[in-house]
Design a protein around this motif. Structure first.
Motif, PDB file in Angstrom:
ATOM      1  N   UNK A 120      -5.783  -3.347 -51.521  1.00 55.95           N
ATOM      2  CA  UNK A 120      -6.071  -4.831 -52.137  1.00 55.95           C
ATOM      3  C   UNK A 120      -4.421  -5.169 -52.938  1.00 55.95           C
ATOM      4  N   UNK A 121      -4.001  -6.298 -52.413  1.00 55.86           N
ATOM      5  CA  UNK A 121      -2.616  -6.539 -53.093  1.00 55.86           C
ATOM      6  C   UNK A 121      -2.542  -7.934 -53.615  1.00 55.86           C
ATOM      7  N   UNK A 122      -2.053  -8.230 -54.520  1.00 52.07           N
ATOM      8  CA  UNK A 122      -1.830  -9.550 -55.036  1.00 52.07           C
ATOM      9  C   UNK A 122      -0.266  -9.662 -55.252  1.00 52.07           C
ATOM     10  N   UNK A 123       0.288 -10.486 -54.421  1.00 49.90           N
ATOM     11  CA  UNK A 123       1.754 -10.440 -54.509  1.00 49.90           C
ATOM     12  C   UNK A 123       2.105 -11.883 -54.906  1.00 49.90           C
ATOM     13  N   UNK A 124       2.939 -11.726 -55.952  1.00 49.98           N
ATOM     14  CA  UNK A 124       3.311 -12.949 -56.632  1.00 49.98           C
ATOM     15  C   UNK A 124       4.975 -13.283 -56.267  1.00 49.98           C
ATOM     16  N   UNK A 125       5.386 -14.442 -56.978  1.00 55.26           N
ATOM     17  CA  UNK A 125       6.597 -14.835 -56.792  1.00 55.26           C
ATOM     18  C   UNK A 125       7.757 -13.797 -56.796  1.00 55.26           C
ATOM     19  N   UNK A 126       8.579 -13.573 -55.971  1.00 59.24           N
ATOM     20  CA  UNK A 126       9.675 -12.583 -55.721  1.00 59.24           C
ATOM     21  C   UNK A 126       9.117 -11.193 -55.615  1.00 59.24           C
ATOM     22  N   UNK A 127       7.771 -10.882 -55.591  1.00 65.36           N
ATOM     23  CA  UNK A 127       7.494  -9.359 -55.145  1.00 65.36           C
ATOM     24  C   UNK A 127       7.379  -8.893 -53.709  1.00 65.36           C
TER      25      UNK A 127
ATOM     26  N   UNK B  71     -12.793  21.896 -45.898  1.00 67.30           N
ATOM     27  CA  UNK B  71     -14.088  21.648 -45.118  1.00 67.30           C
ATOM     28  C   UNK B  71     -15.267  20.800 -45.829  1.00 67.30           C
ATOM     29  N   UNK B  72     -15.915  19.998 -45.395  1.00 67.78           N
ATOM     30  CA  UNK B  72     -16.939  19.334 -46.359  1.00 67.78           C
ATOM     31  C   UNK B  72     -16.640  18.687 -47.512  1.00 67.78           C
ATOM     32  N   UNK B  73     -15.205  18.857 -47.868  1.00 63.69           N
ATOM     33  CA  UNK B  73     -15.272  17.961 -49.254  1.00 63.69           C
ATOM     34  C   UNK B  73     -15.185  16.601 -49.223  1.00 63.69           C
ATOM     35  N   UNK B  74     -15.494  16.019 -50.355  1.00 61.50           N
ATOM     36  CA  UNK B  74     -15.451  14.601 -50.579  1.00 61.50           C
ATOM     37  C   UNK B  74     -14.260  13.957 -51.592  1.00 61.50           C
ATOM     38  N   UNK B  75     -13.465  13.461 -51.353  1.00 64.10           N
ATOM     39  CA  UNK B  75     -12.469  12.871 -52.338  1.00 64.10           C
ATOM     40  C   UNK B  75     -12.491  11.334 -52.082  1.00 64.10           C
ATOM     41  N   UNK B  76     -12.417  10.615 -53.282  1.00 63.95           N
ATOM     42  CA  UNK B  76     -12.107   9.321 -53.312  1.00 63.95           C
ATOM     43  C   UNK B  76     -10.812   9.185 -54.375  1.00 63.95           C
ATOM     44  N   UNK B  77      -9.803   8.382 -53.920  1.00 62.99           N
ATOM     45  CA  UNK B  77      -8.643   8.421 -54.507  1.00 62.99           C
ATOM     46  C   UNK B  77      -8.528   6.754 -54.570  1.00 62.99           C
ATOM     47  N   UNK B  78      -8.222   6.369 -56.181  1.00 64.10           N
ATOM     48  CA  UNK B  78      -7.915   5.020 -56.446  1.00 64.10           C
ATOM     49  C   UNK B  78      -6.369   5.017 -57.037  1.00 64.10           C
ATOM     50  N   UNK B  79      -5.390   4.307 -56.200  1.00 63.38           N
ATOM     51  CA  UNK B  79      -4.163   4.365 -56.785  1.00 63.38           C
ATOM     52  C   UNK B  79      -3.974   2.923 -57.252  1.00 63.38           C
ATOM     53  N   UNK B  80      -3.670   2.719 -58.394  1.00 67.30           N
ATOM     54  CA  UNK B  80      -3.356   1.382 -58.912  1.00 67.30           C
ATOM     55  C   UNK B  80      -1.982   1.260 -59.239  1.00 67.30           C
ATOM     56  N   UNK B  81      -1.220   0.416 -58.661  1.00 70.95           N
ATOM     57  CA  UNK B  81       0.153   0.055 -58.986  1.00 70.95           C
ATOM     58  C   UNK B  81       0.210  -1.306 -59.896  1.00 70.95           C
TER      59      UNK B  81
ATOM     60  N   UNK C  74      -4.578  -0.175 -54.696  1.00 76.58           N
ATOM     61  CA  UNK C  74      -4.483  -1.488 -55.376  1.00 76.58           C
ATOM     62  C   UNK C  74      -3.204  -1.704 -55.855  1.00 76.58           C
ATOM     63  N   UNK C  75      -2.387  -2.733 -55.309  1.00 79.69           N
ATOM     64  CA  UNK C  75      -0.932  -3.174 -55.832  1.00 79.69           C
ATOM     65  C   UNK C  75      -1.030  -4.635 -56.307  1.00 79.69           C
ATOM     66  N   UNK C  76      -0.670  -4.759 -57.580  1.00 76.50           N
ATOM     67  CA  UNK C  76      -0.367  -5.931 -58.387  1.00 76.50           C
ATOM     68  C   UNK C  76       0.924  -6.226 -58.787  1.00 76.50           C
ATOM     69  N   UNK C  77       1.410  -5.031 -59.359  1.00 74.43           N
ATOM     70  CA  UNK C  77       2.889  -5.249 -60.071  1.00 74.43           C
ATOM     71  C   UNK C  77       4.041  -4.698 -59.108  1.00 74.43           C
ATOM     72  N   UNK C  78       4.995  -4.845 -59.975  1.00 78.20           N
ATOM     73  CA  UNK C  78       6.410  -4.011 -59.303  1.00 78.20           C
ATOM     74  C   UNK C  78       7.179  -5.180 -58.783  1.00 78.20           C
ATOM     75  N   UNK C  79       8.532  -4.763 -58.586  1.00 76.46           N
ATOM     76  CA  UNK C  79       9.292  -5.672 -57.838  1.00 76.46           C
ATOM     77  C   UNK C  79       9.131  -5.430 -56.558  1.00 76.46           C
ATOM     78  N   UNK C  80       9.236  -4.136 -56.183  1.00 76.88           N
ATOM     79  CA  UNK C  80       8.924  -3.494 -54.768  1.00 76.88           C
ATOM     80  C   UNK C  80       8.392  -2.337 -54.807  1.00 76.88           C
ATOM     81  N   UNK C  81       7.071  -2.536 -54.150  1.00 78.89           N
ATOM     82  CA  UNK C  81       6.327  -1.328 -53.887  1.00 78.89           C
ATOM     83  C   UNK C  81       6.148  -1.025 -52.192  1.00 78.89           C
ATOM     84  N   UNK C  82       6.270   0.171 -51.883  1.00 75.88           N
ATOM     85  CA  UNK C  82       6.510   0.422 -50.576  1.00 75.88           C
ATOM     86  C   UNK C  82       5.795   1.866 -50.464  1.00 75.88           C
ATOM     87  N   UNK C  83       4.322   1.860 -50.033  1.00 73.63           N
ATOM     88  CA  UNK C  83       3.724   3.055 -49.812  1.00 73.63           C
ATOM     89  C   UNK C  83       3.274   3.117 -48.459  1.00 73.63           C
ATOM     90  N   UNK C  84       3.210   4.375 -48.050  1.00 75.07           N
ATOM     91  CA  UNK C  84       2.580   4.862 -46.821  1.00 75.07           C
ATOM     92  C   UNK C  84       1.268   5.691 -46.973  1.00 75.07           C
TER      93      UNK C  84
END
Ligand SMILES: Nc1ncnc2c1ncn2[C@@H]1O[C@H](COP(=O)(O)OP(=O)(O)O)[C@@H](O)[C@H]1O
Ligand SMILES: [Mg+2]
Lengths: 394, 254
Positions: free
Chosen positions: A242-249, A178-188, A215-225
């Motif tokens: 935020x995602x930056x999806x390049x060739x084949x990703x 109760x009343x907690x404050x959490x910020x999570x940054x997950x960078x792929x 934040x998803x930049x990398x990987x061949x396949x990233x699938x998050x819920x």
């Protein structure tokens, strides 16, 4: 409320607002949520939750053929004074408390991991420094489970970095008192060969505030819920992506906001830029306002910027409302192209072509990053975007 | 003194049934300090001329030459032309998502001037230029042309003209779609730049109305992809009275 503009061919931007007596968010899944992988049939690819995902590139995470092995995943946790870290069994009541796996891969992770890692910020502890979790792969296959627990009125920022190469199925639970404050940054920020799947469940206590930045930049396949449920009234959840999806990703983000408690708020903003042949981004935004969730205020937005031909976006916002007694509910999805006319306009003002593209992408993401509200996180993200732009052929 | 020389320019576009010639031999010389009005009916090729000079990839040059102080403009890329001093205020300015006006202007000025303008001076320069064009300061934070009204788009084009100080300014129907107040404001902006004597102006228009505010040295009637007649300001009065019929009769205009 729904808008769809300039949809590049081969992309979909569909939205719906359904007023339903019974949620279809749950019923259109091929199996009900479960901790046990055996409760899920092996997907064949036409299921609602799998239809956008190239199953063959999951390296066996979906059909049970992937086995843990190869070089160990390196996990380095650094936390300020007062934070505890332990390894526990599946039986620990905190493990899986924030949400059941909703698809076979998440259940596979849950059924396969050996020890879960639990990081606890005691109640009323306000951290001034972030907790950092560095996950680095060296080519192995791994299954994991991470719990971040904040006691009542605790405050923390957690930064999870994923780098290197791995096949990883790992779920994360966020438990906010109760009343907690959490910020999570997950960078792929994986190498181009990595495969990463995971379900991120947040259970937000009464009057607690949860902020997720993915934040998803990398990987061949990233699938998050990224998902949230509220344990009591007055909770607030913000999801920035935020995602930056390049060739084949293939980058897939499937959000679910479950409003069951009254007087809670949620806000979802995901933005992606795509370039290159067969770059594929999928964004699913499911928001469910249950009959009990009076006083709900929710908004979700997905924007995509397609920089070159050959990239594909599937963006599906879905808002289900079972009560009319809400403060607000809306969604928007738009996929736009960076086209030759924009390029011409910028170049006609003396700006070289490559700089013109960078200008557009930087500006597009800056709008989102500025909303995060944590200067050091914002700075880090912008310089990451800069580095990504330098490295890419943009 | 900068001089733009267009000689026997032929330009085609790719149409459904193959290439279609739009410009059929344009000859024109514009010197710094001069103002040339190009007037012509819809579809006569005015925008094609403007875009071709700026280097839009849709237009194929099939013959002729364009030089700026002897340098071959047609050899230059779009951004090189801009840096060489050619500016095109577009008839239909393009929306650029995610890029704020202030960021755009600064990036552009940096490219054109060859170095980043000193921040404090720059902020002042932009602020004053916007005030003169009666643009609200909040404008700078909006995305380029996104959701701009027709008048805002044209003011924004002229703001760039004032800030970038080109040697040759091509204004493609900057007056179209403006109400009288906006027309006056925009014209005053153009005149401020003209009064420096540093710019040669190619004022493309469909109507004579703007010529009450911006006095041309020469008027050229554009019809069927070429200049049909040239004269002084009095030619505009004749067009005002008689329209374009005399030039379009028998000519193929769309
Ligand atoms: N991409 C194109 N394909 C075919 N015809 C074109 C194309 N672009 C322009 N045109 C034609 O070229 C002619 C000149 O157009 P434009 O230069 O825009 O005229 P103006 O600016 O004088 O109204 C018109 O007949 C127009 O239909
Ligand atoms: Mg035109």
């Amino acid at each position: 409320m729904a808008e769809a503009q300039n949809i590049p061919s081969g992309s979909t931007t569909t939205g719906s607002i359904a007023v339903a007596a019974e949620s279809t968010v749950a019923t259109r899944m091929s199996a009900p949520p479960s901790y046990d992988v055996a409760d899920f049939p092996v997907p064949h690819g036409r299921e609602e939750e799998w239809r956008f995902t190239p199953l063959a590139r999951l390296k066996g995470l979906h059909d049970g053929s992937a086995a843990a092995g190869g070089p160990d995943l390196k996990i380095d946790i650094s936390a300020p004074e007062g934070v505890t870290h332990e390894l526990v069994d599946r039986a620990d009541p905190r493990v899986g408390k924030a949400g059941k796996p909703v698809d076979r891969v998440a259940a596979q992770a849950y059924s396969t991991f050996e020890k879960a890692s639990v990081v606890t910020v005691p109640k009323e502890t306000v951290l001034t420094e972030p907790i950092r979790i560095a996950v680095h792969g060296e080519g192995g296959t791994a299954f994991g489970h991470q719990v971040i627990e904040l006691g009542a009125f605790a405050e923390a920022v957690v930064v999870i970095d994923h780098t290197g190469d791995a096949v990883l199925a790992a779920n994360v639970d966020y438990l906010l008192g109760d009343g907690a404050k959490l910020t999570v940054v997950s960078v792929q920020d994986w190498d181009k060969t990595a495969v990463h799947t995971g379900q991120h469940n947040a259970l937000v206590g009464r009057d607690a505030t949860f902020k997720s930045v993915v934040v998803t930049f990398g990987g061949d396949l990233v699938r998050l819920h990224p998902r949230v449920t509220y344990a009591g009234p007055g909770g607030e959840a913000e999801f920035y992506g935020l995602y930056f999806t390049e060739q084949g990703q293939h980058h897939e983000h499937r959000l679910f906001v479950d409003h069951e408690a009254a007087n809670c708020r949620s806000n979802v903003v995901y933005k992606g830029a795509l370039q290159g042949e067969d770059a594929h981004a999928v964004w699913i935004g499911d928001v469910l306002i249950q009959a009990s969730a009076t006083g709900t205020d929710t908004y979700e937005l997905n924007r995509n910027l397609v920089l070159t031909d050959g990239a594909r976006v599937d963006s599906v916002p879905n808002l289900e409302i079972e009560t009319g007694e809400i403060v607000g509910a809306g969604h928007a999805s738009a996929t736009g192209r960076f086209d030759d006319e924009q390029l011409f306009y910028l170049m006609a003002r003396g700006i070289p072509a490559d700089e013109a593209r960078r200008l557009v992408v930087r500006g597009f993401f800056a709008e989102l990053v500025q909303q995060i509200g944590l200067p050091d996180v914002e700075e880090r993200l912008m310089s990451k975007i800069e580095a990504e732009l330098e490295a890419s052929s943009v | 003194m900068a001089t733009l020389e267009i000689h026997d320019l032929h330009v085609s576009v790719e149409a459904e049934n193959g290439p279609r010639e739009i410009l059929k031999g344009v000859d024109l010389t514009v010197k710094q300090g001069e103002t040339h009005a190009i007037m012509g009916p819809n579809g006569s090729g005015k925008s094609t001329l403007a875009y071709s000079l700026a280097g839009h990839p849709k237009y194929t040059i099939t013959g002729g030459t364009v030089t700026l102080d002897g340098e071959d403009v047609l050899e230059m890329s779009v951004d090189e032309r801009a840096r060489a001093g050619v500016f095109l205020a577009m008839q239909y300015p393009v929306e650029v998502p995610g890029v704020s006006v202030s960021n755009f202007l600064r990036t552009s000025a940096t490219a054109i001037r060859g170095e980043a303008p000193k921040l404090r001076l720059w902020v002042k320069e932009v602020k004053e230029a916007m005030e003169r064009l009666q643009m609200d300061p909040s404008f700078a934070e909006r995305n380029v042309n996104e959701g701009f009204s027709g008048g805002e788009k044209k003011r924004h084009e002229i703001l760039q003209l004032e800030l970038l100080k080109p040697a040759i300014a091509i204004l493609d129907e900057t007056d179209s779609g403006l109400d009288v107040d906006a027309l006056r404001t925009v014209s005053e902006g153009v005149n401020r730049v003209r009064e420096t004597g540093q710019v040669g102006t190619l004022l493309i228009t469909h109507y004579t109305r703007i010529l009450r505010y911006i006095k041309p040295d020469q008027v050229h009637v554009f019809a069927n992809g070429r200049i049909a007649e040239s004269g002084g300001a009095e030619l505009a009065d004749k067009l005002e009275a008689e329209g374009y019929e005399a030039y379009t009769k028998g000519g193929a205009t769309a």
